[in-house]
Design a protein around this motif. Structure first.
Motif, PDB file in Angstrom:
ATOM      1  N   ARG A   1     -18.832   3.315  -5.717  1.00  0.00           N
ATOM      2  CA  ARG A   1     -17.518   3.518  -6.357  1.00  0.00           C
ATOM      3  C   ARG A   1     -16.785   2.200  -6.586  1.00  0.00           C
ATOM      4  N   GLY A   2     -17.410   1.103  -6.213  1.00  0.00           N
ATOM      5  CA  GLY A   2     -16.803  -0.212  -6.386  1.00  0.00           C
ATOM      6  C   GLY A   2     -16.293  -0.763  -5.072  1.00  0.00           C
ATOM      7  N   GLU A   3     -16.366  -2.078  -4.924  1.00  0.00           N
ATOM      8  CA  GLU A   3     -15.992  -2.738  -3.670  1.00  0.00           C
ATOM      9  C   GLU A   3     -14.541  -2.460  -3.287  1.00  0.00           C
ATOM     10  N   ALA A   4     -13.622  -2.613  -4.241  1.00  0.00           N
ATOM     11  CA  ALA A   4     -12.205  -2.432  -3.925  1.00  0.00           C
ATOM     12  C   ALA A   4     -11.906  -0.999  -3.490  1.00  0.00           C
ATOM     13  N   VAL A   5     -12.562  -0.036  -4.123  1.00  0.00           N
ATOM     14  CA  VAL A   5     -12.332   1.368  -3.769  1.00  0.00           C
ATOM     15  C   VAL A   5     -12.839   1.655  -2.358  1.00  0.00           C
ATOM     16  N   HIS A   6     -14.032   1.160  -2.043  1.00  0.00           N
ATOM     17  CA  HIS A   6     -14.568   1.367  -0.697  1.00  0.00           C
ATOM     18  C   HIS A   6     -13.720   0.637   0.347  1.00  0.00           C
ATOM     19  N   TYR A   7     -13.217  -0.541   0.009  1.00  0.00           N
ATOM     20  CA  TYR A   7     -12.328  -1.258   0.925  1.00  0.00           C
ATOM     21  C   TYR A   7     -11.070  -0.430   1.195  1.00  0.00           C
ATOM     22  N   ARG A   8     -10.491   0.126   0.143  1.00  0.00           N
ATOM     23  CA  ARG A   8      -9.290   0.945   0.310  1.00  0.00           C
ATOM     24  C   ARG A   8      -9.570   2.122   1.232  1.00  0.00           C
ATOM     25  N   GLU A   9     -10.686   2.795   1.016  1.00  0.00           N
ATOM     26  CA  GLU A   9     -11.028   3.943   1.849  1.00  0.00           C
ATOM     27  C   GLU A   9     -11.162   3.525   3.313  1.00  0.00           C
ATOM     28  N   ARG A  10     -11.780   2.381   3.539  1.00  0.00           N
ATOM     29  CA  ARG A  10     -11.934   1.890   4.915  1.00  0.00           C
ATOM     30  C   ARG A  10     -10.567   1.587   5.529  1.00  0.00           C
ATOM     31  N   ALA A  11      -9.680   0.943   4.765  1.00  0.00           N
ATOM     32  CA  ALA A  11      -8.357   0.593   5.282  1.00  0.00           C
ATOM     33  C   ALA A  11      -7.553   1.840   5.643  1.00  0.00           C
ATOM     34  N   LEU A  12      -7.640   2.876   4.803  1.00  0.00           N
ATOM     35  CA  LEU A  12      -6.918   4.113   5.112  1.00  0.00           C
ATOM     36  C   LEU A  12      -7.458   4.763   6.381  1.00  0.00           C
ATOM     37  N   GLU A  13      -8.776   4.696   6.585  1.00  0.00           N
ATOM     38  CA  GLU A  13      -9.365   5.209   7.822  1.00  0.00           C
ATOM     39  C   GLU A  13      -8.810   4.487   9.045  1.00  0.00           C
ATOM     40  N   LEU A  14      -8.468   3.215   8.868  1.00  0.00           N
ATOM     41  CA  LEU A  14      -7.987   2.392   9.979  1.00  0.00           C
ATOM     42  C   LEU A  14      -6.480   2.504  10.184  1.00  0.00           C
ATOM     43  N   GLY A  15      -5.810   3.308   9.356  1.00  0.00           N
ATOM     44  CA  GLY A  15      -4.390   3.562   9.570  1.00  0.00           C
ATOM     45  C   GLY A  15      -3.438   2.896   8.606  1.00  0.00           C
ATOM     46  N   VAL A  16      -3.946   2.251   7.567  1.00  0.00           N
ATOM     47  CA  VAL A  16      -3.071   1.640   6.571  1.00  0.00           C
ATOM     48  C   VAL A  16      -2.483   2.729   5.679  1.00  0.00           C
TER      49      VAL A  16
END
Length: 222
Positions: free
Chosen positions: A71-86
């Protein structure tokens, strides 16, 4: 087999790539897309420490991320950040950049469009890309304070996290080559490279760590 000398040379190149700056509060955190989700982890950690009110994740896909991050690097980064509480409202996504220069230029344009005033940038990358990211941002985003940062880890810890010793050394060599040749092409500001680091780099090339080198430009002929 990687010799002890090549390991020592790689560690010296690794240490040069690190800027050793202490992250401090900035206007925005910009996480540069790559194969390494540790960038998203570090950016999220800085946000949760209160070092910036907004994060931009920037990056499309590349041959090394297409399968892992479809889905693209930025999208996967966003998903990871939300998992971490952002907070979702604190994250902007720039999904088109395919190199470090585009990461900077497109993130800058996105923030301007969003009306975010930027006086300083906490620029988060892979550890061995700290200096390259800094030099690129200084060239393409003048007038802002740039703090280059990454996940705090040793060379050995990073090699273990990637799981491919030779690939990591190849990437260290490729990143240093770009520091040497890109300033003349207008892509970044010049960064001095100590003689001992240049010597280690040349020895690594001689030892065959060349898969991430860019070819020289073609010579014009008559």
């Amino acid at each position: 087999m990687i010799t002890a000398k090549s390991w020592a040379d790689a560690r010296q190149v690794w240490n040069h790539h690190l800027m050793h700056r202490t992250p401090h509060p900035c206007s925005v955190i910009v996480g540069l897309g790559s194969h390494d989700l540790g960038v998203a982890d570090a950016a999220a950690g800085f946000y949760l420490r209160g070092l910036a009110p907004v994060i931009v994740f920037t990056g499309s896909t590349s041959p090394t991320t297409r399968d892992r991050m479809p889905r693209g690097e930025a999208v996967h980064y966003r998903e990871r950040a939300l998992e971490l509480g952002v907070s979702a409202s604190a994250v902007l996504v720039e999904p088109k950049a395919r190199n470090t220069g585009e990461n900077i230029r497109f993130s800058r344009a996105l923030l301007e469009e969003a009306g975010v005033r930027v006086d300083s940038v906490l620029l988060v990358s892979k550890p061995y890309e700290e200096r390259r990211a800094y030099a690129t941002a200084r060239k393409l985003w003048p007038g802002v304070d740039v703090v280059s940062a990454s996940s705090p880890m040793t060379f050995e810890e990073y090699v273990d996290s990637i799981g491919d010793d030779r690939l990591v050394i190849d990437m260290l060599v490729g990143a240093l080559q770009r520091l040497l040749v890109y300033p003349a092409q207008g892509f970044m500001i010049e960064q001095p490279v100590p003689d001992e680091v240049s010597a280690a780099y040349e020895r690594l090339i001689g030892a065959g760590f060349t898969s991430r080198l860019i070819p020289p430009p073609p010579r014009s002929g008559r």
